[in-house]
Design a protein around this motif. Structure first.
Motif, PDB file in Angstrom:
ATOM      1  N   ALA A   1       0.514  -1.248   0.020  1.00 32.87           N
ATOM      2  CA  ALA A   1      -0.051   0.290   0.204  1.00 32.87           C
ATOM      3  C   ALA A   1       0.437   1.126   0.232  1.00 32.87           C
ATOM      4  N   ASP A   2       0.286   2.042  -0.642  1.00 25.19           N
ATOM      5  CA  ASP A   2       1.337   3.234  -0.920  1.00 25.19           C
ATOM      6  C   ASP A   2       2.863   3.331  -1.510  1.00 25.19           C
ATOM      7  N   GLY A   3       2.950   2.784  -2.202  1.00 19.79           N
ATOM      8  CA  GLY A   3       4.846   1.726  -2.716  1.00 19.79           C
ATOM      9  C   GLY A   3       4.735   1.542  -1.158  1.00 19.79           C
ATOM     10  N   THR A   4       4.407   0.966  -0.297  1.00 23.77           N
ATOM     11  CA  THR A   4       5.077   0.256   0.746  1.00 23.77           C
ATOM     12  C   THR A   4       5.181  -1.042   0.744  1.00 23.77           C
ATOM     13  N   LEU A   5       5.846  -1.878   1.397  1.00 24.97           N
ATOM     14  CA  LEU A   5       5.516  -3.178   1.681  1.00 24.97           C
ATOM     15  C   LEU A   5       5.624  -3.464   3.140  1.00 24.97           C
ATOM     16  N   THR A   6       4.109  -3.731   3.519  1.00 29.39           N
ATOM     17  CA  THR A   6       4.513  -4.044   5.652  1.00 29.39           C
ATOM     18  C   THR A   6       4.715  -5.032   5.608  1.00 29.39           C
ATOM     19  N   SER A   7       5.565  -5.825   7.073  1.00 22.58           N
ATOM     20  CA  SER A   7       5.212  -7.509   6.898  1.00 22.58           C
ATOM     21  C   SER A   7       4.116  -7.309   7.692  1.00 22.58           C
ATOM     22  N   HIS A   8       2.872  -8.564   8.051  1.00 23.90           N
ATOM     23  CA  HIS A   8       2.858  -9.072   8.945  1.00 23.90           C
ATOM     24  C   HIS A   8       2.855 -10.672   8.926  1.00 23.90           C
ATOM     25  N   GLY A   9       2.472 -11.340  10.716  1.00 23.25           N
ATOM     26  CA  GLY A   9       3.564 -12.316  10.771  1.00 23.25           C
ATOM     27  C   GLY A   9       4.386 -13.464  10.692  1.00 23.25           C
ATOM     28  N   GLY A  10       4.234 -14.656  10.526  1.00 19.66           N
ATOM     29  CA  GLY A  10       6.173 -15.673   9.997  1.00 19.66           C
ATOM     30  C   GLY A  10       6.010 -16.076  11.161  1.00 19.66           C
ATOM     31  N   LEU A  11       7.377 -16.102  10.913  1.00 23.05           N
ATOM     32  CA  LEU A  11       8.516 -16.394  10.753  1.00 23.05           C
ATOM     33  C   LEU A  11       8.522 -16.690   8.861  1.00 23.05           C
ATOM     34  N   GLY A  12       8.617 -15.692   8.040  1.00 23.21           N
ATOM     35  CA  GLY A  12       8.496 -16.066   7.286  1.00 23.21           C
ATOM     36  C   GLY A  12       9.589 -15.049   6.099  1.00 23.21           C
ATOM     37  N   MET A  13       9.846 -15.023   4.731  1.00 23.17           N
ATOM     38  CA  MET A  13      10.381 -14.298   3.843  1.00 23.17           C
ATOM     39  C   MET A  13      10.162 -13.968   2.440  1.00 23.17           C
ATOM     40  N   TYR A  14       9.667 -12.630   2.153  1.00 26.61           N
ATOM     41  CA  TYR A  14       9.596 -12.339   0.559  1.00 26.61           C
ATOM     42  C   TYR A  14      10.822 -12.154  -0.431  1.00 26.61           C
ATOM     43  N   TRP A  15      10.739 -13.125  -0.973  1.00 23.47           N
ATOM     44  CA  TRP A  15      12.288 -13.318  -1.648  1.00 23.47           C
ATOM     45  C   TRP A  15      12.220 -12.918  -3.050  1.00 23.47           C
ATOM     46  N   TYR A  16      12.849 -11.987  -3.968  1.00 29.48           N
ATOM     47  CA  TYR A  16      13.298 -12.033  -5.134  1.00 29.48           C
ATOM     48  C   TYR A  16      13.364 -12.714  -5.900  1.00 29.48           C
ATOM     49  N   GLN A  17      13.249 -13.881  -6.442  1.00 31.39           N
ATOM     50  CA  GLN A  17      13.177 -15.401  -7.145  1.00 31.39           C
ATOM     51  C   GLN A  17      13.418 -14.754  -8.488  1.00 31.39           C
ATOM     52  N   ALA A  18      13.044 -14.150  -9.292  1.00 32.83           N
ATOM     53  CA  ALA A  18      13.270 -13.718 -10.694  1.00 32.83           C
ATOM     54  C   ALA A  18      15.438 -13.018 -11.023  1.00 32.83           C
ATOM     55  N   GLU A  19      15.872 -12.939  -9.946  1.00 29.86           N
ATOM     56  CA  GLU A  19      16.988 -12.937 -10.389  1.00 29.86           C
ATOM     57  C   GLU A  19      18.030 -13.255  -8.759  1.00 29.86           C
ATOM     58  N   GLU A  20      19.107 -14.197  -8.715  1.00 28.71           N
ATOM     59  CA  GLU A  20      19.914 -14.503  -8.175  1.00 28.71           C
ATOM     60  C   GLU A  20      21.194 -13.352  -8.350  1.00 28.71           C
ATOM     61  N   LEU A  21      21.640 -12.508  -7.151  1.00 32.39           N
ATOM     62  CA  LEU A  21      22.774 -11.156  -7.798  1.00 32.39           C
ATOM     63  C   LEU A  21      23.768 -12.173  -7.698  1.00 32.39           C
ATOM     64  N   THR A  22      24.798 -12.054  -8.560  1.00 30.53           N
ATOM     65  CA  THR A  22      26.472 -12.647  -8.840  1.00 30.53           C
ATOM     66  C   THR A  22      26.973 -11.366  -9.052  1.00 30.53           C
ATOM     67  N   GLY A  23      28.554 -11.629  -8.395  1.00 31.23           N
ATOM     68  CA  GLY A  23      29.192 -10.680  -8.695  1.00 31.23           C
ATOM     69  C   GLY A  23      29.515  -9.529  -7.789  1.00 31.23           C
ATOM     70  N   ASP A  24      30.339  -8.454  -7.584  1.00 27.68           N
ATOM     71  CA  ASP A  24      29.886  -7.796  -6.664  1.00 27.68           C
ATOM     72  C   ASP A  24      28.368  -6.496  -7.263  1.00 27.68           C
ATOM     73  N   TYR A  25      28.248  -5.869  -6.231  1.00 26.05           N
ATOM     74  CA  TYR A  25      26.812  -5.606  -6.436  1.00 26.05           C
ATOM     75  C   TYR A  25      26.895  -3.773  -5.180  1.00 26.05           C
ATOM     76  N   SER A  26      25.564  -3.626  -4.981  1.00 28.52           N
ATOM     77  CA  SER A  26      25.381  -2.823  -4.292  1.00 28.52           C
ATOM     78  C   SER A  26      23.821  -2.578  -4.146  1.00 28.52           C
ATOM     79  N   LEU A  27      23.230  -3.158  -2.607  1.00 28.54           N
ATOM     80  CA  LEU A  27      22.023  -3.439  -2.522  1.00 28.54           C
ATOM     81  C   LEU A  27      21.581  -2.101  -1.756  1.00 28.54           C
ATOM     82  N   LYS A  28      20.463  -1.180  -2.330  1.00 33.34           N
ATOM     83  CA  LYS A  28      19.680   0.155  -1.443  1.00 33.34           C
ATOM     84  C   LYS A  28      18.691  -0.073  -0.747  1.00 33.34           C
ATOM     85  N   LEU A  29      17.340   0.020   0.225  1.00 33.31           N
ATOM     86  CA  LEU A  29      16.862  -0.527   0.703  1.00 33.31           C
ATOM     87  C   LEU A  29      15.734   0.592   1.208  1.00 33.31           C
TER      88      LEU A  29
END
Length: 581
Positions: free
Chosen positions: A291-319
């Motif tokens: 909602a409002d461009g925001t992912l807000t957690s509820h319940g768990g323990l779980g994980m929302y993962w980016y399955q579309a891509e595995e990051l390889t090599g050097d990278y910078s992840l920001k959030l």
């Protein structure tokens, strides 16, 4: 160094327990935070001298800033007397607002005092015509970020909000419709400042910055902080709750009352930009609400993962992330594809978000492995109710963590069972009562990354997957069919947009020797940008090597685990049909 009142008080109380605003009222008459949660009292100088065009909105701007000060615990001193710029006088102010100043408004001595003030940690806020000021003072041009070039008529335009974590823009949506006088600037500040918002030049007439038109930005400069907004020409601007809140956020940041990552940022591509969740998948119980461009957690323990891509090599992840109290969450990196959230914990690394736990399990720690530099963390951390920005920078097996632009952890993986060189990323929903919010997840890979890049399984005949034999990484390793199992040996990265390489385990799908004969072996090989490693997906589902004009083919007439793939004349049979990530 100038004192930072809020940081000082937080450290005395224990920064992780420092009470802070949990919600912000947009209305100008409402208090920004509860009485017990207010910023410590501080002083702001508002300077509005003009030696050129004088804006009628200056009086409205001063009145609005006084209202904001009364509601947010800062005192405004307004002046047009440049003699206020004396070192002994400026030291009392946490921030100085240049409110639509124009022309040459300070002499050399006064300029020197302003430079000293900034170098000692002072804050600058430039509003609108502050960019039309002091053209012959190089220090000021760097402080403001860019100087005025021209402007069209007052009109409505679409403001694109690029940063929704900074206190000046966190209250805004992804776009902001405003009527103002939209300045063009002599230079693009993006290379030296962090752009908070920009103009969509197609939404109005008269923009001349070739489609990249920053309109609000922040930067660390010469030891101090500098914030600028191009809005504020019209009288009506200062009665607009959203614009007033924008000004308040700029003042709070410049005065050191809140933290943000104001380093220049270019070359990142979105993994989650707030518009949808394509490529993301929930693992385990609970989940995230969008909602409002925001992912807000509820319940768990779980994980929302980016399955579309595995990051390889050097990278910078920001959030960007925010918690509402003593909540528990984290960012997971370097784990193999899995729908088991514990697999990510056990096989990757978690960058922790949690106010109260043991040092190796609090905010900024590599969970269970290494505590953050707690002094640096405490100085950089915004408390519950305010947004924070993580940068997770991976170089080989080294992980550096930055909080709101400050380095707070430096960890090197030495566990042979784990690797930071490749893996997926995810965000954790820890459990009932633990609420964490996330915005704007983006990545920049070595060389800037590849827009459109996707990672996942390459599926072929009988639903089996393209597989690296034994997950070996040696040059020449055979490529085969195997039952799909979501391992890294079956995770291939493609540009997703046409001709290019297919990569797994950090190496490329390769035609042995660059040969063209039917039956030529297909193997894993060090990436070398040759034609032997170039593949083009076809509309008929085949995957063609342009050099040979032949197709990736599962050999033989029956296809079981271990069936090798090779090069073969294209015939569009089922053993030449492939589904890419």
């Amino acid at each position: 160094m100038r004192k930072k009142l809020r940081a000082k008080i937080c450290l005395l109380a224990g920064a992780l327990l420092c009470v802070a605003p949990q919600s912000w009222a947009a209305a100008p008459s409402a208090r920004a935070h509860d009485e017990a949660m207010a910023d410590p009292a501080y002083q702001v100088l508002v300077f509005s001298k003009t030696a050129g065009f004088r804006h009628s909105s200056i009086d409205d701007g001063i009145a609005a800033l006084r209202d904001l000060g009364a509601a947010n615990n800062f005192t405004v001193t307004a002046t047009e007397d440049a003699q206020a710029f004396a070192a002994g006088n400026l030291a009392q102010y946490e921030a100085i607002v240049f409110l639509s100043t124009t022309g040459d408004v300070m002499n050399g001595t006064q300029q020197a005092a302003m430079e000293q003030y900034i170098e000692e940690g002072g804050g600058y806020v430039g509003v609108h015509a502050a960019a039309d000021t002091e053209y012959e003072w190089p220090f000021y041009e760097g402080l403001a970020g860019a100087l005025f070039h021209s402007h069209p008529a007052v009109q409505q335009a679409t403001v694109e909000v690029e940063d929704r974590a900074h206190d000046a823009t966190a209250h805004l949506g992804r776009t902001w419709q405003r009527t103002d006088e939209w300045y063009n600037y002599r230079t693009d500040p993006r290379a030296t400042a962090h752009v908070l918002a920009s103009l969509d030049e197609s939404s109005y007439s008269g923009g001349n910055m070739n489609g990249d038109h920053p309109i609000a930005w922040c930067k660390d400069y010469a030891g101090g902080r500098a914030f600028y907004t191009g809005g504020g020409h019209t009288d009506e601007s200062y009665a607009d709750p959203a614009f007033r809140r924008h000004l308040l956020g700029g003042i709070r940041w410049a005065a050191g009352m809140t933290e943000a990552d104001c380093r220049p940022e270019t070359g990142y591509r979105p993994l989650f930009d707030g518009t949808g969740t394509s490529g993301w998948k929930q693992a385990g119980p609970g989940g995230f609400t969008l909602a409002d461009g925001t992912l807000t957690s509820h319940g768990g323990l779980g994980m929302y993962w980016y399955q579309a891509e595995e990051l390889t090599g050097d990278y910078s992840l920001k959030l960007d992330w925010k918690v509402s109290g003593d909540d528990n969450s984290g960012v997971l990196v370097g784990f193999p594809a899995s729908d088991d959230p514990w697999s990510a914990v056990d096989n990757g690394y978690e960058i922790q978000i949690d106010a109260t736990d043991t040092p190796d399990r609090t905010t900024g720690s590599v969970y269970g492995f290494q505590s953050a530099d707690t002094a640096a963390r405490d100085a950089a951390l915004n408390p519950p109710g305010e947004w924070n920005t993580y940068e997770i920078r991976v170089t080989g097996e080294r992980l550096e963590l930055f909080l709101n632009g400050r380095k707070i952890n430096d960890f090197t993986n030495t566990d042979p069972a784990r690797s930071l060189k490749q893996g997926h990323i995810g965000i954790q929903n820890h459990g009932d009562g633990d609420e964490a919010a996330f915005r704007d997840i983006r990545v920049k890979q070595s060389g800037g990354g590849t827009p459109g890049q996707r990672s996942g399984a390459v599926k072929g005949v009988n639903g089996k997957c393209l597989d690296v034999d034994g997950a070996q990484t040696a040059d020449g390793t055979e490529i085969q069919l195997w039952t799909c199992n979501n391992t890294s040996a079956q995770t291939w990265t493609t540009t997703g947009t046409g001709t290019g390489a297919l990569k797994a385990l950090g190496k490329c799908l390769d035609v042995s020797g660059g040969a063209t004969a039917d039956g030529t072996r297909i193997q894993l090989w060090t990436c070398n940008n040759t034609a032997a490693q170039t593949w083009t997906p076809q509309p008929d589902g085949t995957l063609r090597n342009p050099r040979s004009g032949k197709c990736l083919d599962a050999s033989g007439g029956t296809w079981n685990d271990g069936t090798p793939v090779h090069l073969w004349t294209c015939h569009t049979g089922p053993n030449q049909k492939w589904t890419l990530p």
